[in-house]
Design an enzyme around this catalytic site. Structure first.
Site, short mmCIF file in Angstrom:
data_model
loop_
_atom_site.label_atom_id
_atom_site.label_comp_id
_atom_site.label_asym_id
_atom_site.label_seq_id
_atom_site.Cartn_x
_atom_site.Cartn_y
_atom_site.Cartn_z
N LYS A 1 0.88 -1.18 0.00
CA LYS A 1 0.00 0.00 0.00
C LYS A 1 0.91 1.23 0.00
O LYS A 1 1.43 1.64 1.03
CB LYS A 1 -0.90 -0.02 1.25
N GLU B 1 9.20 2.51 11.12
CA GLU B 1 10.26 3.50 10.85
C GLU B 1 9.55 4.84 10.78
O GLU B 1 8.75 5.06 9.87
CB GLU B 1 10.97 3.21 9.52
N CYS C 1 13.56 11.61 6.35
CA CYS C 1 13.48 11.26 7.77
C CYS C 1 14.81 11.62 8.45
O CYS C 1 14.84 11.91 9.64
CB CYS C 1 13.16 9.78 7.94
P1 NAP Z 1 2.19 9.23 6.89
O1 NAP Z 1 1.20 10.29 6.65
O2 NAP Z 1 2.30 8.65 8.24
O3 NAP Z 1 1.88 8.09 5.80
C1 NAP Z 1 2.71 6.97 5.65
C2 NAP Z 1 1.90 5.84 5.04
O4 NAP Z 1 0.93 5.42 5.99
C3 NAP Z 1 1.13 6.25 3.78
O5 NAP Z 1 1.08 5.17 2.88
C4 NAP Z 1 -0.25 6.53 4.35
O6 NAP Z 1 -1.28 6.45 3.38
C5 NAP Z 1 -0.36 5.43 5.39
N1 NAP Z 1 -1.37 5.65 6.41
C6 NAP Z 1 -1.88 6.81 6.86
N2 NAP Z 1 -2.83 6.58 7.80
C7 NAP Z 1 -2.91 5.24 7.96
C8 NAP Z 1 -3.72 4.38 8.76
N3 NAP Z 1 -4.65 4.83 9.59
N4 NAP Z 1 -3.52 3.04 8.66
C9 NAP Z 1 -2.59 2.54 7.83
N5 NAP Z 1 -1.81 3.31 7.01
C10 NAP Z 1 -1.97 4.64 7.08
O7 NAP Z 1 3.66 9.74 6.50
P2 NAP Z 1 4.13 10.52 5.20
O8 NAP Z 1 3.68 11.93 5.29
O9 NAP Z 1 3.75 9.73 3.99
O10 NAP Z 1 5.72 10.44 5.35
C11 NAP Z 1 6.46 11.36 6.09
C12 NAP Z 1 6.87 10.76 7.42
O11 NAP Z 1 7.58 9.56 7.21
C13 NAP Z 1 7.81 11.66 8.19
O12 NAP Z 1 7.44 11.66 9.54
C14 NAP Z 1 9.16 10.98 8.02
O13 NAP Z 1 10.11 11.25 9.02
C15 NAP Z 1 8.76 9.55 7.98
N6 NAP Z 1 9.80 8.72 7.36
C16 NAP Z 1 10.55 7.90 8.16
C17 NAP Z 1 11.56 7.14 7.62
C18 NAP Z 1 12.40 6.23 8.48
O14 NAP Z 1 13.01 5.31 7.94
N7 NAP Z 1 12.46 6.43 9.78
C19 NAP Z 1 11.81 7.20 6.25
C20 NAP Z 1 11.03 8.05 5.46
C21 NAP Z 1 10.02 8.80 6.03
P3 NAP Z 1 -1.74 7.76 2.56
O15 NAP Z 1 -0.58 8.21 1.76
O16 NAP Z 1 -2.85 7.24 1.72
O17 NAP Z 1 -2.17 8.76 3.57
#
Ligand code: NAP
Length: 496
Positions: A177, A252, A286
Protein backbone atom coordinates in the site's frame (compact mmCIF):
# COMPACT_ATOMS: atom_id res chain seq x y z
CA UNK A 1 -4.04 21.08 -16.37
CA UNK A 2 -4.30 18.00 -18.55
CA UNK A 3 -7.52 16.03 -18.64
CA UNK A 4 -6.04 13.18 -20.71
CA UNK A 5 -4.02 11.64 -17.89
CA UNK A 6 -3.96 7.83 -17.85
CA UNK A 7 -6.11 5.77 -15.52
CA UNK A 8 -4.21 3.04 -13.63
CA UNK A 9 -5.40 -0.06 -11.76
CA UNK A 10 -4.61 -2.20 -8.74
CA UNK A 11 -2.69 -5.43 -9.38
CA UNK A 12 -4.20 -8.25 -7.31
CA UNK A 13 -3.59 -11.96 -7.80
CA UNK A 14 -2.03 -11.36 -11.21
CA UNK A 15 -4.95 -9.27 -12.52
CA UNK A 16 -5.22 -5.55 -13.21
CA UNK A 17 -8.40 -4.35 -11.50
CA UNK A 18 -10.35 -1.15 -10.81
CA UNK A 19 -11.70 -0.34 -7.37
CA UNK A 20 -15.08 -1.99 -6.82
CA UNK A 21 -16.66 1.47 -6.55
CA UNK A 22 -15.16 2.45 -9.91
CA UNK A 23 -13.86 5.63 -8.27
CA UNK A 24 -10.33 7.04 -8.77
CA UNK A 25 -8.15 9.72 -7.21
CA UNK A 26 -5.79 12.10 -9.02
CA UNK A 27 -2.02 12.17 -8.61
CA UNK A 28 -0.47 15.64 -9.00
CA UNK A 29 2.96 16.97 -9.92
CA UNK A 30 3.86 19.22 -6.93
CA UNK A 31 6.06 21.47 -9.12
CA UNK A 32 3.44 22.26 -11.74
CA UNK A 33 0.06 21.15 -10.42
CA UNK A 34 -0.44 18.91 -13.48
CA UNK A 35 -2.32 15.65 -13.11
CA UNK A 36 0.00 12.70 -13.66
CA UNK A 37 -2.60 9.95 -13.55
CA UNK A 38 -5.70 8.57 -11.84
CA UNK A 39 -5.50 5.63 -9.43
CA UNK A 40 -8.20 3.42 -7.89
CA UNK A 41 -9.79 4.81 -4.76
CA UNK A 42 -9.74 1.40 -3.11
CA UNK A 43 -11.04 0.38 0.28
CA UNK A 44 -11.50 -2.63 2.52
CA UNK A 45 -12.76 -4.95 -0.25
CA UNK A 46 -9.67 -4.48 -2.43
CA UNK A 47 -7.30 -4.73 0.56
CA UNK A 48 -8.91 -7.99 1.64
CA UNK A 49 -8.83 -9.38 -1.91
CA UNK A 50 -5.10 -8.60 -2.05
CA UNK A 51 -4.52 -10.35 1.27
CA UNK A 52 -6.41 -13.40 -0.01
CA UNK A 53 -4.25 -13.46 -3.17
CA UNK A 54 -1.05 -13.12 -1.13
CA UNK A 55 -2.22 -15.87 1.25
CA UNK A 56 -2.85 -18.24 -1.65
CA UNK A 57 0.51 -17.43 -3.29
CA UNK A 58 2.41 -17.97 -0.02
CA UNK A 59 2.00 -21.75 -0.09
CA UNK A 60 4.00 -22.01 -3.34
CA UNK A 61 6.40 -19.10 -2.89
CA UNK A 62 7.67 -20.30 0.49
CA UNK A 63 8.70 -23.57 -1.20
CA UNK A 64 10.67 -21.91 -4.01
CA UNK A 65 14.33 -22.42 -3.03
CA UNK A 66 15.78 -19.22 -1.59
CA UNK A 67 18.59 -19.07 -4.21
CA UNK A 68 15.89 -19.04 -6.93
CA UNK A 69 14.00 -16.29 -5.11
CA UNK A 70 17.31 -14.42 -4.97
CA UNK A 71 17.84 -14.85 -8.72
CA UNK A 72 14.52 -13.11 -9.40
CA UNK A 73 15.64 -10.24 -7.18
CA UNK A 74 18.91 -10.08 -9.09
CA UNK A 75 16.92 -9.65 -12.32
CA UNK A 76 14.86 -6.95 -10.61
CA UNK A 77 18.17 -5.17 -9.86
CA UNK A 78 19.22 -5.46 -13.51
CA UNK A 79 15.89 -4.04 -14.71
CA UNK A 80 15.97 -1.19 -12.19
CA UNK A 81 19.44 -0.35 -13.51
CA UNK A 82 18.19 -0.43 -17.07
CA UNK A 83 15.22 1.84 -16.28
CA UNK A 84 17.01 4.06 -13.76
CA UNK A 85 16.66 7.33 -15.67
CA UNK A 86 13.04 6.80 -16.58
CA UNK A 87 12.14 5.82 -13.00
CA UNK A 88 14.02 8.83 -11.63
CA UNK A 89 12.11 11.19 -13.93
CA UNK A 90 8.78 9.66 -12.95
CA UNK A 91 9.66 10.08 -9.29
CA UNK A 92 10.74 13.71 -9.71
CA UNK A 93 7.45 14.47 -11.48
CA UNK A 94 5.49 12.76 -8.74
CA UNK A 95 7.11 14.06 -5.59
CA UNK A 96 9.38 16.90 -6.65
CA UNK A 97 12.91 16.15 -5.46
CA UNK A 98 15.65 16.95 -7.95
CA UNK A 99 16.79 14.37 -10.50
CA UNK A 100 20.17 13.63 -8.95
CA UNK A 101 18.32 12.65 -5.76
CA UNK A 102 15.68 10.52 -7.48
CA UNK A 103 18.50 8.75 -9.32
CA UNK A 104 20.00 8.05 -5.89
CA UNK A 105 16.61 6.78 -4.72
CA UNK A 106 16.53 4.22 -7.58
CA UNK A 107 20.16 3.33 -6.84
CA UNK A 108 19.20 2.38 -3.28
CA UNK A 109 16.67 -0.02 -4.78
CA UNK A 110 19.30 -1.48 -7.10
CA UNK A 111 21.73 -1.89 -4.19
CA UNK A 112 19.07 -3.59 -2.09
CA UNK A 113 18.10 -5.93 -4.95
CA UNK A 114 21.67 -7.15 -5.37
CA UNK A 115 22.22 -7.41 -1.62
CA UNK A 116 19.06 -9.45 -1.01
CA UNK A 117 19.71 -11.53 -4.15
CA UNK A 118 22.92 -12.61 -2.38
CA UNK A 119 20.96 -13.40 0.78
CA UNK A 120 19.18 -16.06 -1.28
CA UNK A 121 22.39 -18.08 -0.98
CA UNK A 122 22.98 -17.23 2.68
CA UNK A 123 19.91 -16.62 4.89
CA UNK A 124 22.18 -17.96 7.59
CA UNK A 125 20.78 -19.92 10.46
CA UNK A 126 23.15 -21.78 12.77
CA UNK A 127 24.03 -25.10 14.23
CA UNK A 128 25.76 -25.33 17.60
CA UNK A 129 26.84 -28.30 19.78
CA UNK A 130 24.09 -29.92 21.87
CA UNK A 131 24.31 -31.27 25.41
CA UNK A 132 23.56 -34.94 24.72
CA UNK A 133 25.26 -37.49 22.52
CA UNK A 134 23.60 -38.73 19.31
CA UNK A 135 21.54 -35.59 19.02
CA UNK A 136 21.79 -32.46 16.84
CA UNK A 137 20.26 -29.00 16.83
CA UNK A 138 19.81 -26.50 14.02
CA UNK A 139 18.19 -23.03 13.94
CA UNK A 140 16.71 -21.85 10.64
CA UNK A 141 14.81 -18.80 9.39
CA UNK A 142 11.24 -19.46 8.18
CA UNK A 143 9.07 -16.91 6.36
CA UNK A 144 6.30 -15.41 8.48
CA UNK A 145 3.49 -15.21 5.88
CA UNK A 146 1.69 -12.23 4.37
CA UNK A 147 3.46 -8.91 4.86
CA UNK A 148 1.67 -5.57 4.47
CA UNK A 149 4.13 -2.89 3.32
CA UNK A 150 2.84 0.63 4.02
CA UNK A 151 5.16 3.31 2.69
CA UNK A 152 5.59 7.11 2.58
CA UNK A 153 6.08 9.38 -0.44
CA UNK A 154 9.55 10.82 0.25
CA UNK A 155 11.55 7.79 -1.00
CA UNK A 156 9.00 6.19 -3.33
CA UNK A 157 11.42 3.59 -4.69
CA UNK A 158 14.02 2.99 -1.97
CA UNK A 159 11.67 2.46 0.97
CA UNK A 160 9.41 -0.12 -0.72
CA UNK A 161 12.49 -2.06 -1.85
CA UNK A 162 13.89 -1.99 1.71
CA UNK A 163 10.75 -3.79 2.81
CA UNK A 164 9.78 -5.97 -0.12
CA UNK A 165 13.16 -7.41 -1.14
CA UNK A 166 14.13 -8.88 2.25
CA UNK A 167 10.53 -10.06 2.76
CA UNK A 168 10.54 -11.81 -0.61
CA UNK A 169 13.93 -13.47 -0.37
CA UNK A 170 12.83 -14.91 2.97
CA UNK A 171 9.74 -16.45 1.31
CA UNK A 172 6.94 -14.11 2.37
CA UNK A 173 4.24 -12.69 0.08
CA UNK A 174 3.17 -9.06 0.02
CA UNK A 175 0.38 -6.55 -0.07
CA UNK A 176 1.89 -3.19 -0.96
CA UNK A 177 0.00 0.00 0.00
CA UNK A 178 2.07 2.93 -1.26
CA UNK A 179 1.60 6.58 -0.27
CA UNK A 180 -1.27 8.23 -2.11
CA UNK A 181 1.09 11.00 -3.25
CA UNK A 182 3.41 8.61 -5.16
CA UNK A 183 1.38 5.78 -6.68
CA UNK A 184 3.02 5.78 -10.12
CA UNK A 185 6.57 5.08 -8.88
CA UNK A 186 5.15 2.23 -6.80
CA UNK A 187 3.31 0.78 -9.76
CA UNK A 188 6.43 0.96 -11.96
CA UNK A 189 8.37 -0.95 -9.31
CA UNK A 190 5.75 -3.71 -9.18
CA UNK A 191 5.68 -3.95 -12.99
CA UNK A 192 9.44 -4.43 -12.99
CA UNK A 193 9.23 -7.15 -10.34
CA UNK A 194 6.83 -9.12 -12.53
CA UNK A 195 8.93 -8.48 -15.63
CA UNK A 196 11.79 -10.09 -13.69
CA UNK A 197 9.79 -13.30 -13.27
CA UNK A 198 7.95 -13.00 -9.95
CA UNK A 199 5.08 -15.54 -9.81
CA UNK A 200 1.58 -14.03 -9.84
CA UNK A 201 0.08 -13.14 -6.48
CA UNK A 202 3.40 -12.88 -4.66
CA UNK A 203 3.24 -9.06 -4.67
CA UNK A 204 -0.12 -7.28 -4.83
CA UNK A 205 -0.51 -3.53 -4.99
CA UNK A 206 -3.56 -1.65 -3.75
CA UNK A 207 -3.93 2.12 -4.14
CA UNK A 208 -6.07 4.23 -1.86
CA UNK A 209 -6.09 6.10 1.42
CA UNK A 210 -4.32 4.97 4.56
CA UNK A 211 -7.59 5.49 6.40
CA UNK A 212 -9.35 2.74 4.39
CA UNK A 213 -6.85 0.46 2.60
CA UNK A 214 -4.19 0.79 5.30
CA UNK A 215 -6.73 0.38 8.07
CA UNK A 216 -8.12 -2.82 6.49
CA UNK A 217 -4.61 -4.30 6.38
CA UNK A 218 -4.10 -3.52 10.08
CA UNK A 219 -7.25 -5.49 10.91
CA UNK A 220 -7.10 -8.39 8.44
CA UNK A 221 -6.34 -11.55 10.48
CA UNK A 222 -4.35 -13.10 7.60
CA UNK A 223 -1.74 -10.34 7.62
CA UNK A 224 1.17 -11.57 9.73
CA UNK A 225 3.52 -8.57 9.55
CA UNK A 226 3.02 -4.85 9.11
CA UNK A 227 6.11 -3.07 7.85
CA UNK A 228 5.36 0.63 8.12
CA UNK A 229 7.33 3.78 7.35
CA UNK A 230 5.76 7.17 7.92
CA UNK A 231 5.03 9.71 10.60
CA UNK A 232 5.26 8.91 14.29
CA UNK A 233 1.60 9.79 14.68
CA UNK A 234 0.49 7.24 12.06
CA UNK A 235 3.02 4.68 13.29
CA UNK A 236 1.68 4.83 16.83
CA UNK A 237 -1.83 4.21 15.50
CA UNK A 238 -0.57 1.30 13.36
CA UNK A 239 1.10 -0.29 16.40
CA UNK A 240 -1.99 0.06 18.59
CA UNK A 241 -4.40 -1.36 16.01
CA UNK A 242 -2.12 -4.18 14.87
CA UNK A 243 -1.47 -5.22 18.48
CA UNK A 244 -5.13 -6.22 18.79
CA UNK A 245 -4.46 -9.25 16.59
CA UNK A 246 -0.86 -9.65 17.82
CA UNK A 247 0.68 -8.83 14.46
CA UNK A 248 4.38 -8.30 14.19
CA UNK A 249 4.95 -4.60 13.51
CA UNK A 250 8.07 -2.84 12.30
CA UNK A 251 7.94 0.96 12.47
CA UNK A 252 10.26 3.50 10.85
CA UNK A 253 9.03 6.96 11.82
CA UNK A 254 9.96 10.61 12.22
CA UNK A 255 13.23 12.36 13.00
CA UNK A 256 14.64 15.61 14.39
CA UNK A 257 18.22 15.14 13.35
CA UNK A 258 21.08 17.39 14.41
CA UNK A 259 24.49 18.37 13.08
CA UNK A 260 26.89 19.32 15.88
CA UNK A 261 29.59 21.79 14.86
CA UNK A 262 32.40 22.03 17.42
CA UNK A 263 34.88 24.89 17.81
CA UNK A 264 37.63 22.85 16.08
CA UNK A 265 35.46 21.85 13.07
CA UNK A 266 36.38 22.36 9.45
CA UNK A 267 33.63 24.93 8.91
CA UNK A 268 33.65 24.81 5.12
CA UNK A 269 33.12 21.05 5.26
CA UNK A 270 30.36 21.51 7.83
CA UNK A 271 28.57 24.02 5.59
CA UNK A 272 28.48 21.49 2.74
CA UNK A 273 27.10 18.78 5.04
CA UNK A 274 24.48 21.10 6.54
CA UNK A 275 23.24 22.35 3.16
CA UNK A 276 22.92 18.81 1.78
CA UNK A 277 21.25 17.44 4.89
CA UNK A 278 18.91 20.34 5.64
CA UNK A 279 17.69 21.36 2.19
CA UNK A 280 18.18 18.19 0.10
CA UNK A 281 14.82 16.57 -0.72
CA UNK A 282 13.47 19.99 0.34
CA UNK A 283 14.05 18.98 3.97
CA UNK A 284 11.64 16.06 3.57
CA UNK A 285 13.93 13.22 4.56
CA UNK A 286 13.48 11.26 7.77
CA UNK A 287 17.22 11.93 8.26
CA UNK A 288 17.01 15.62 7.32
CA UNK A 289 19.09 17.92 9.49
CA UNK A 290 16.61 20.26 11.16
CA UNK A 291 18.89 21.37 14.02
CA UNK A 292 22.43 22.70 13.96
CA UNK A 293 24.05 22.66 17.38
CA UNK A 294 27.00 25.01 17.16
CA UNK A 295 29.74 25.93 19.62
CA UNK A 296 29.46 29.63 20.48
CA UNK A 297 33.11 30.22 19.50
CA UNK A 298 32.30 29.52 15.82
CA UNK A 299 28.62 30.46 15.59
CA UNK A 300 29.13 33.79 13.83
CA UNK A 301 31.63 32.34 11.34
CA UNK A 302 29.30 29.45 10.58
CA UNK A 303 26.32 31.73 9.95
CA UNK A 304 28.45 34.01 7.76
CA UNK A 305 29.49 31.03 5.63
CA UNK A 306 26.09 29.34 5.57
CA UNK A 307 23.75 32.24 4.91
CA UNK A 308 24.91 33.22 1.38
CA UNK A 309 24.90 29.58 0.37
CA UNK A 310 21.30 29.13 1.57
CA UNK A 311 20.23 32.26 -0.25
CA UNK A 312 21.85 31.05 -3.48
CA UNK A 313 19.82 27.81 -3.52
CA UNK A 314 17.72 27.78 -6.67
CA UNK A 315 14.11 26.64 -6.32
CA UNK A 316 12.27 25.05 -9.20
CA UNK A 317 11.12 21.98 -11.07
CA UNK A 318 13.43 19.09 -10.14
CA UNK A 319 13.59 17.99 -13.79
CA UNK A 320 15.73 21.08 -14.48
CA UNK A 321 19.31 20.01 -13.70
CA UNK A 322 20.24 23.54 -12.56
CA UNK A 323 17.66 23.49 -9.75
CA UNK A 324 18.91 22.82 -6.20
CA UNK A 325 15.64 22.48 -4.29
CA UNK A 326 12.31 21.17 -5.58
CA UNK A 327 8.79 21.75 -4.26
CA UNK A 328 7.33 20.30 -1.08
CA UNK A 329 4.91 17.46 -1.59
CA UNK A 330 1.48 19.12 -1.35
CA UNK A 331 -0.51 22.13 -0.23
CA UNK A 332 -1.22 20.86 3.26
CA UNK A 333 2.48 20.18 3.88
CA UNK A 334 3.27 23.69 2.59
CA UNK A 335 0.91 25.27 5.07
CA UNK A 336 2.19 23.05 7.90
CA UNK A 337 5.76 24.19 7.17
CA UNK A 338 4.74 27.83 7.13
CA UNK A 339 2.85 27.45 10.39
CA UNK A 340 6.17 26.41 11.99
CA UNK A 341 7.79 29.62 10.74
CA UNK A 342 5.10 31.55 12.57
CA UNK A 343 5.58 29.35 15.66
CA UNK A 344 9.36 29.99 15.58
CA UNK A 345 8.89 33.76 15.33
CA UNK A 346 6.36 33.74 18.18
CA UNK A 347 8.73 31.67 20.31
CA UNK A 348 11.38 34.39 19.94
CA UNK A 349 13.74 32.69 17.49
CA UNK A 350 15.48 34.93 14.94
CA UNK A 351 14.34 34.35 11.33
CA UNK A 352 17.52 34.98 9.33
CA UNK A 353 16.36 33.98 5.85
CA UNK A 354 13.43 32.38 4.05
CA UNK A 355 10.25 31.79 5.99
CA UNK A 356 7.82 32.27 3.12
CA UNK A 357 6.05 30.55 0.25
CA UNK A 358 7.58 31.35 -3.15
CA UNK A 359 5.18 31.82 -6.09
CA UNK A 360 7.46 33.88 -8.33
CA UNK A 361 7.44 33.24 -12.10
CA UNK A 362 7.56 29.56 -12.98
CA UNK A 363 6.98 28.60 -9.33
CA UNK A 364 3.42 29.95 -9.56
CA UNK A 365 1.62 26.60 -9.82
CA UNK A 366 3.79 24.55 -7.45
CA UNK A 367 4.28 24.20 -3.69
CA UNK A 368 7.57 26.03 -3.10
CA UNK A 369 9.00 27.24 0.21
CA UNK A 370 12.14 29.34 0.55
CA UNK A 371 14.95 27.55 2.42
CA UNK A 372 14.71 28.91 5.94
CA UNK A 373 17.17 29.49 8.78
CA UNK A 374 16.39 30.40 12.36
CA UNK A 375 19.10 31.35 14.83
CA UNK A 376 18.82 32.03 18.56
CA UNK A 377 16.77 28.84 18.92
CA UNK A 378 16.48 27.36 22.40
CA UNK A 379 16.54 23.57 22.77
CA UNK A 380 12.99 23.31 24.12
CA UNK A 381 11.28 25.49 21.52
CA UNK A 382 8.75 23.67 19.36
CA UNK A 383 10.80 24.37 16.21
CA UNK A 384 13.70 22.53 17.90
CA UNK A 385 11.57 19.62 19.07
CA UNK A 386 8.86 18.86 16.49
CA UNK A 387 9.35 17.33 13.06
CA UNK A 388 8.57 20.07 10.50
CA UNK A 389 9.48 17.98 7.43
CA UNK A 390 10.42 20.92 5.23
CA UNK A 391 13.38 23.22 4.45
CA UNK A 392 13.52 24.82 7.89
CA UNK A 393 16.71 24.75 9.95
CA UNK A 394 17.05 25.79 13.60
CA UNK A 395 20.43 26.83 14.96
CA UNK A 396 21.09 26.30 18.67
CA UNK A 397 24.20 27.72 20.36
CA UNK A 398 26.06 25.75 23.06
CA UNK A 399 29.21 26.44 25.03
CA UNK A 400 30.72 22.95 25.44
CA UNK A 401 30.96 19.47 23.95
CA UNK A 402 28.94 18.05 26.85
CA UNK A 403 26.16 20.57 26.30
CA UNK A 404 26.13 19.75 22.57
CA UNK A 405 25.63 16.04 23.29
CA UNK A 406 22.89 16.76 25.83
CA UNK A 407 21.02 19.03 23.40
CA UNK A 408 21.41 16.46 20.62
CA UNK A 409 19.93 13.72 22.79
CA UNK A 410 17.13 15.91 24.13
CA UNK A 411 14.60 14.81 21.53
CA UNK A 412 11.63 12.50 21.39
CA UNK A 413 13.09 11.21 18.11
CA UNK A 414 16.37 9.30 17.67
CA UNK A 415 17.24 8.63 14.04
CA UNK A 416 20.53 10.26 13.06
CA UNK A 417 23.12 12.77 14.27
CA UNK A 418 26.36 14.19 12.92
CA UNK A 419 29.41 15.75 14.53
CA UNK A 420 32.05 17.94 12.94
CA UNK A 421 35.29 17.95 14.93
CA UNK A 422 38.97 17.21 14.36
CA UNK A 423 39.42 15.76 17.86
CA UNK A 424 39.55 11.95 17.98
CA UNK A 425 38.70 11.94 21.69
CA UNK A 426 35.50 13.88 21.05
CA UNK A 427 34.67 11.48 18.22
CA UNK A 428 35.02 8.49 20.54
CA UNK A 429 32.93 10.11 23.25
CA UNK A 430 30.26 11.04 20.72
CA UNK A 431 30.20 7.41 19.51
CA UNK A 432 29.60 6.32 23.10
CA UNK A 433 27.17 9.02 24.27
CA UNK A 434 24.97 9.92 21.30
CA UNK A 435 21.70 8.03 21.52
CA UNK A 436 20.49 8.00 17.90
CA UNK A 437 20.49 4.90 15.69
CA UNK A 438 22.97 6.45 13.25
CA UNK A 439 25.92 8.80 13.79
CA UNK A 440 27.99 10.47 11.06
CA UNK A 441 31.45 11.86 11.80
CA UNK A 442 32.47 14.82 9.62
CA UNK A 443 29.54 14.25 7.27
CA UNK A 444 25.87 15.35 7.27
CA UNK A 445 22.95 13.46 8.84
CA UNK A 446 21.98 11.62 5.67
CA UNK A 447 23.68 9.00 3.49
CA UNK A 448 22.86 5.54 4.83
CA UNK A 449 24.14 2.50 2.91
CA UNK A 450 21.95 -0.58 2.52
CA UNK A 451 24.39 -3.10 3.99
CA UNK A 452 24.04 -1.56 7.48
CA UNK A 453 21.04 -1.59 9.80
CA UNK A 454 18.88 1.52 9.39
CA UNK A 455 16.53 2.93 12.00
CA UNK A 456 16.31 4.92 15.17
CA UNK A 457 15.55 5.07 18.85
CA UNK A 458 12.69 6.57 20.90
CA UNK A 459 9.84 7.98 18.72
CA UNK A 460 11.64 7.04 15.51
CA UNK A 461 11.20 3.28 15.79
CA UNK A 462 10.04 0.32 17.83
CA UNK A 463 13.34 -1.53 18.07
CA UNK A 464 13.49 -3.08 14.61
CA UNK A 465 15.94 -2.14 11.89
CA UNK A 466 15.69 -2.21 8.11
CA UNK A 467 18.47 -3.10 5.65
CA UNK A 468 21.57 -5.18 6.25
CA UNK A 469 21.18 -8.62 7.81
CA UNK A 470 19.17 -7.02 10.62
CA UNK A 471 16.53 -6.22 7.99
CA UNK A 472 15.72 -9.93 7.69
CA UNK A 473 14.70 -10.30 11.33
CA UNK A 474 11.24 -8.80 11.01
CA UNK A 475 10.44 -11.01 8.02
CA UNK A 476 11.62 -14.33 9.47
CA UNK A 477 10.57 -16.60 12.27
CA UNK A 478 13.33 -18.58 13.99
CA UNK A 479 12.67 -22.31 14.02
CA UNK A 480 14.84 -24.73 16.01
CA UNK A 481 14.87 -28.42 15.12
CA UNK A 482 16.38 -30.99 17.54
CA UNK A 483 17.02 -34.46 16.10
CA UNK A 484 17.66 -37.31 18.50
CA UNK A 485 19.25 -40.31 16.77
CA UNK A 486 20.14 -42.25 19.93
CA UNK A 487 17.13 -44.55 19.65
CA UNK A 488 16.14 -43.87 23.26
CA UNK A 489 14.49 -41.08 25.25
CA UNK A 490 17.20 -38.64 26.31
CA UNK A 491 16.08 -35.89 28.69
CA UNK A 492 17.74 -32.48 28.30
CA UNK A 493 19.06 -31.04 31.60
CA UNK A 494 18.22 -34.33 33.34
CA UNK A 495 20.27 -37.05 31.65
CA UNK A 496 23.98 -36.11 31.75
P1 NAP B 1 2.19 9.23 6.89
O1 NAP B 1 1.20 10.29 6.65
O2 NAP B 1 2.30 8.65 8.24
O3 NAP B 1 1.88 8.09 5.80
C1 NAP B 1 2.71 6.97 5.65
C2 NAP B 1 1.90 5.84 5.04
O4 NAP B 1 0.93 5.42 5.99
C3 NAP B 1 1.13 6.25 3.78
O5 NAP B 1 1.08 5.17 2.88
C4 NAP B 1 -0.25 6.53 4.35
O6 NAP B 1 -1.28 6.45 3.38
C5 NAP B 1 -0.36 5.43 5.39
N1 NAP B 1 -1.37 5.65 6.41
C6 NAP B 1 -1.88 6.81 6.86
N2 NAP B 1 -2.83 6.58 7.80
C7 NAP B 1 -2.91 5.24 7.96
C8 NAP B 1 -3.72 4.38 8.76
N3 NAP B 1 -4.65 4.83 9.59
N4 NAP B 1 -3.52 3.04 8.66
C9 NAP B 1 -2.59 2.54 7.83
N5 NAP B 1 -1.81 3.31 7.01
C10 NAP B 1 -1.97 4.64 7.08
O7 NAP B 1 3.66 9.74 6.50
P2 NAP B 1 4.13 10.52 5.20
O8 NAP B 1 3.68 11.93 5.29
O9 NAP B 1 3.75 9.73 3.99
O10 NAP B 1 5.72 10.44 5.35
C11 NAP B 1 6.46 11.36 6.09
C12 NAP B 1 6.87 10.76 7.42
O11 NAP B 1 7.58 9.56 7.21
C13 NAP B 1 7.81 11.66 8.19
O12 NAP B 1 7.44 11.66 9.54
C14 NAP B 1 9.16 10.98 8.02
O13 NAP B 1 10.11 11.25 9.02
C15 NAP B 1 8.76 9.55 7.98
N6 NAP B 1 9.80 8.72 7.36
C16 NAP B 1 10.55 7.90 8.16
C17 NAP B 1 11.56 7.14 7.62
C18 NAP B 1 12.40 6.23 8.48
O14 NAP B 1 13.01 5.31 7.94
N7 NAP B 1 12.46 6.43 9.78
C19 NAP B 1 11.81 7.20 6.25
C20 NAP B 1 11.03 8.05 5.46
C21 NAP B 1 10.02 8.80 6.03
P3 NAP B 1 -1.74 7.76 2.56
O15 NAP B 1 -0.58 8.21 1.76
O16 NAP B 1 -2.85 7.24 1.72
O17 NAP B 1 -2.17 8.76 3.57
Amino acid sequence: MTTTARVFQNYIGGKWQDAESGKNFANHNPATGEIIGYFPLSGEAEANAAVAAATAAFEKWRLVPAPKRGEILFRVGELLKQHKEDLARTMTQEMGKVLKETRGDVQEGIDMAYYMAGEGRRLFGYSVPVELSNKSGVATRDPVGVVACITPWNFPMAIPTWKMFPALVAGNTIVFKPASDTPLSALRLVEIMYEAGLPEGVVNIVFGPGGTVGEALLHNPDVAVISFTGSTESGRHVAIEAAKSLKRVSLEMGGKNAVIVMDDADLNLAVEGILWSAYGTTGQRCTACSRVIVHSAVRKQLVDLLLPRIEQLRLGNGLDESVDVGPVINASQLSKIHSYTEIGKNEGANLVTGGHVDKEGELAHGHFYRPTLFTNVKPDMRIAQEEIFGPVLSMIEVSSFEEAIAVNNNSKFGLSSAIYTQDINRVQRAMRDITTGILYVNSGTTGAEIQFPFGGTRGTGNGHREAGIAGLDVFTEWKVVYTDYSGKLQKAQIDQ
